[in-house]
Design an enzyme around this catalytic site. Structure first.
Site, PDB file in Angstrom:
ATOM      1  N   GLY A 135       0.827  -1.196   0.000  1.00 40.16           N
ATOM      2  CA  GLY A 135       0.000   0.000   0.000  1.00 40.16           C
ATOM      3  C   GLY A 135       0.861   1.246   0.000  1.00 40.16           C
ATOM      4  N   ASP A 136       0.618   2.115   0.966  1.00 40.56           N
ATOM      5  CA  ASP A 136       1.405   3.348   1.078  1.00 40.56           C
ATOM      6  C   ASP A 136       2.371   3.295   2.257  1.00 40.56           C
ATOM      7  OD1 ASP A 136      -0.514   3.483   3.056  1.00 40.56           O
ATOM      8  OD2 ASP A 136      -0.913   5.615   2.796  1.00 40.56           O
TER       9      ASP A 136
END
Length: 182
Positions: A135-136
Site C-alpha cells: 500500500g502506502d
C-alpha cells in the site's frame, strides 16, 4: 581486496571463525568469514554497487524496492549473526494517500508511490535497506545505528517527502507519519 591490518573487527571475526568453526557475518563491515581449517579462513566482501541478494529476490513490483519478506529476512539474518546488533527501523505511512487515489486515480497514486520510493532511496545511505511494505507503507532499516541517526533520517525523510510531486500538471504535497524502533 586489500585489507587494512587496522581493521580489528575483521581480525577478531577471523579468529572467532577459526576458534568456533562457524561462519561469521559482519553487520558493519559487510563481509562474511568462512572457516577453512585450523589456521585458514575465506573472507568474502560485497561487490561495490551490488545489492543484497536476499533483497534482490523479493522486490515490490511497483517500486522495485525490496518487499516485506526481504525486510523480515534481513532482520532475521542480522539478529542471528549478532543478537545484540544496534539497528533502527523506521516505518512510514503516507498521509492522505487514499485521497490522491480517490481524486486523481490509481495510476497517479502509483506514480506518487514511485516518486516516494525514489526520494527514500536518495535519503538512505549505503547499508540501509529501503522497503515497500505494501500500500502506502514503507520501511527504512538502519544498521549499526541508534536513536540519534533515526531522528536525523526521519527528519530528512519528512523534508524529502514534503517537496511537491507533479502528477500530470497537478502539484501534490504529500505528508508522512513515521514510527521508529531502535
Amino acid at each position: 581486496r586489500n585489507i587494512d591490518i587496522a581493521d580489528r573487527s575483521l581480525i577478531a571475526s577471523c579468529r572467532r571463525a577459526i576458534d568456533t568453526g562457524e561462519q561469521i557475518i559482519s553487520l558493519y563491515g559487510g563481509y562474511e568469514v568462512w572457516p577453512l581449517g585450523p589456521l585458514h579462513v575465506a573472507v568474502t566482501f560485497p561487490v561495490p554497487g551490488q545489492s543484497d541478494p536476499v533483497a534482490a529476490t523479493h522486490l515490490d513490483q511497483l517500486t522495485s524496492l525490496p518487499d516485506r519478506t526481504a525486510l523480515r529476512t534481513r532482520l532475521q539474518r542480522l539478529f542471528t549473526a549478532e543478537p545484540d546488533a544496534s539497528v533502527a527501523l523506521l516505518v512510514l505511512d503516507l498521509d492522505q494517500f487514499k485521497e490522491v487515489n480517490d481524486t486523481l486515480g490509481h495510476a497517479q497514486g502509483d506514480k506518487l508511490l514511485r516518486a516516494v520510493a525514489d526520494r527514500l532511496t536518495e535519503v538512505a545511505m549505503d547499508g540501509d535497506l529501503v522497503c515497500r511494505l505494501g500500500g502506502d507503507e514503507f520501511a527504512l532499516l538502519l544498521v549499526a545505528d541508534g536513536p540519534e541517526r533515526a531522528q536525523l533520517v526521519a527528519a530528512d525523510v519528512e523534508t524529502a517527502i514534503a517537496h511537491p510531486v507533479v502528477l500530470d500538471g497537478v502539484h501534490i504535497q504529500a505528508g508522512v507519519s513515521i514510527g521508529a524502533a531502535c
